[in-house]
Design an enzyme around this catalytic site. Structure first.
Site, PDB file in Angstrom:
ATOM      1  N   ASP A  45      57.931  50.681  30.168  1.00 49.32           N
ATOM      2  CA  ASP A  45      58.364  50.035  29.049  1.00 49.32           C
ATOM      3  C   ASP A  45      59.497  51.113  28.259  1.00 49.32           C
ATOM      4  O   ASP A  45      60.001  50.955  27.294  1.00 49.32           O
ATOM      5  CB  ASP A  45      57.100  50.351  28.010  1.00 49.32           C
ATOM      6  CG  ASP A  45      56.443  51.536  27.680  1.00 49.32           C
ATOM      7  OD1 ASP A  45      57.040  52.474  28.793  1.00 49.32           O
ATOM      8  OD2 ASP A  45      55.533  51.841  26.946  1.00 49.32           O
ATOM      9  N   ASP A  84      54.138  47.987  33.152  1.00 44.73           N
ATOM     10  CA  ASP A  84      53.449  48.960  32.071  1.00 44.73           C
ATOM     11  C   ASP A  84      52.728  47.895  30.944  1.00 44.73           C
ATOM     12  O   ASP A  84      53.375  47.000  30.580  1.00 44.73           O
ATOM     13  CB  ASP A  84      54.606  49.532  31.363  1.00 44.73           C
ATOM     14  CG  ASP A  84      54.345  51.130  31.491  1.00 44.73           C
ATOM     15  OD1 ASP A  84      53.927  51.614  31.987  1.00 44.73           O
ATOM     16  OD2 ASP A  84      55.595  51.750  31.330  1.00 44.73           O
ATOM     17  N   LYS A 112      50.167  49.320  34.476  1.00 41.89           N
ATOM     18  CA  LYS A 112      49.968  51.155  34.209  1.00 41.89           C
ATOM     19  C   LYS A 112      49.446  51.010  32.569  1.00 41.89           C
ATOM     20  O   LYS A 112      50.350  50.365  31.956  1.00 41.89           O
ATOM     21  CB  LYS A 112      51.341  51.588  34.468  1.00 41.89           C
ATOM     22  CG  LYS A 112      51.407  53.144  33.989  1.00 41.89           C
ATOM     23  CD  LYS A 112      52.465  54.005  34.621  1.00 41.89           C
ATOM     24  CE  LYS A 112      53.661  54.002  33.937  1.00 41.89           C
ATOM     25  NZ  LYS A 112      53.903  54.110  32.630  1.00 41.89           N
ATOM     26  N   GLU A 181      53.315  62.788  33.798  1.00 43.66           N
ATOM     27  CA  GLU A 181      54.526  63.057  33.362  1.00 43.66           C
ATOM     28  C   GLU A 181      54.530  64.374  32.571  1.00 43.66           C
ATOM     29  O   GLU A 181      53.856  64.713  31.899  1.00 43.66           O
ATOM     30  CB  GLU A 181      54.896  61.828  32.514  1.00 43.66           C
ATOM     31  CG  GLU A 181      56.382  62.064  31.756  1.00 43.66           C
ATOM     32  CD  GLU A 181      56.917  60.887  31.112  1.00 43.66           C
ATOM     33  OE1 GLU A 181      56.447  59.931  30.966  1.00 43.66           O
ATOM     34  OE2 GLU A 181      58.038  61.145  30.479  1.00 43.66           O
TER      35      GLU A 181
HETATM   36  O1  KIV Z   1      58.102  53.470  31.230  1.00 42.36           O
HETATM   37  C1  KIV Z   1      58.690  54.253  31.952  1.00 42.36           C
HETATM   38  O2  KIV Z   1      59.659  54.120  32.635  1.00 42.36           O
HETATM   39  C2  KIV Z   1      57.534  55.276  32.539  1.00 42.36           C
HETATM   40  C3  KIV Z   1      58.010  56.209  33.371  1.00 42.36           C
HETATM   41  C4  KIV Z   1      58.706  57.619  32.504  1.00 42.36           C
HETATM   42  C5  KIV Z   1      57.200  56.833  34.142  1.00 42.36           C
HETATM   43  O3  KIV Z   1      56.410  55.345  32.298  1.00 42.36           O
END
Ligand code: KIV
Length: 266
Positions: A45, A84, A112, A181
């Site tokens: 995201d 995500d 995720k 993270e």
């Molecule tokens: O959305 C994203 O790019 C992420 C990364 C920072 C791991 O969650």
């Protein structure tokens, strides 16, 4: 090359070979990154910031995520696609079921979820329904307003203990992967050693089971002109994007990225 599956990722962890992940939002980069050997394409995201120009990930919708997941699927050459769940898309298990359905039907192999231990029952119910999940812990950008900025998490002892306990609870609940993270290198190493599932890091040191970066960051592109401490510009010294992608894969595999200056102390 056979397609990358969860089984492949578990084998890589068991063999001690680092796993490579990059964010990806379209078909052409999906083709280039998967051809370069990136094992996981994360439809992050972060697209809200790097593609849409927002100042956080909060405005991103499930429809946005599904659109970009479908684009990535069309270009992908055998990588595992991780999509995500955007802000508030897994606030309740029912919302998670509905939004994961959209992402899996768009082409994701795994989803995720950002959060912490409170996601355990959602993770269990998703696994029971055929949806593998990766839980994003530490600095979870969807909670930037709670954190009061993009700050390293887990520096205090109590916070570190909570993060380790959450990671193990989530694994027990059925999480197929964890992503950390911006947590201190020593804490990330402890989580990766304690967990049986792969633990991927960003700003979490070299001892996690794999690394992820935002594609635009590692290509040296930035809207704000600022670069986070944990980023390396892999375009530098390369003639083209495919070489930069291969350089990233090589550096993660041979442990030359991340270096100690890309990590954080407790
Ligand atoms: O959305 C994203 O790019 C992420 C990364 C920072 C791991 O969650």
């Amino acid at each position: 090359m056979p397609a990358i599956t969860l089984t492949t990722l578990h084998k890589l962890k068991a063999q001690g070979e680092k796993i490579t992940m990059l964010t990806c939002y379209d078909a052409t980069f999906a083709h280039a990154a998967s051809q370069a050997g990136v094992e996981i394409l994360l439809v992050g995201d972060s697209l809200g910031m790097v593609l849409q120009g927002h100042d956080s990930t909060l405005p991103v919708s499930t429809a946005d995520m599904a659109y970009h997941t479908a684009c990535v699927k069309r270009g992908n050459q055998g990588a595992l696609i991780l999509a995500d769940l955007p802000f508030m898309a897994c606030a309740t298990p029912e919302q998670a079921f509905a939004n994961c359905t959209v992402l899996m039907q768009a082409g994701a192999h795994m989803v995720k979820l950002e959060g912490a231990g409170w996601l355990a029952s959602t993770v269990t119910q998703l696994a029971e329904r055929g949806i593998p999940s990766c839980v994003h812990l530490g600095l979870t950008p969807q909670s930037v307003n709670v954190f009061g900025g993009y700050k390293v998490q887990g520096r205090e002892q109590a916070q570190a203990e909570q993060l380790l306990a959450d990671a193990l609870d989530l694994e027990q609940a059925g999480a197929a992967m964890l992503l950390l993270e911006c947590v201190p290198t020593a804490l990330a190493a402890q989580v990766a050693r304690a967990a049986k599932v792969p633990v991927i890091g960003i700003g979490a040191g070299v001892e996690t089971d794999g690394q992820v970066l935002v594609l635009h960051d590692m290509l040296g592109l930035s809207l704000s002109g600022r670069t986070a401490r944990f980023v390396r510009n892999f375009m530098s010294g390369q003639h083209d994007i495919s070489s930069a992608l291969r350089a990233y894969v090589g550096a993660v595999k041979d442990l030359s990225f991340p270096a100690s200056e890309h990590g954080f102390n407790a």
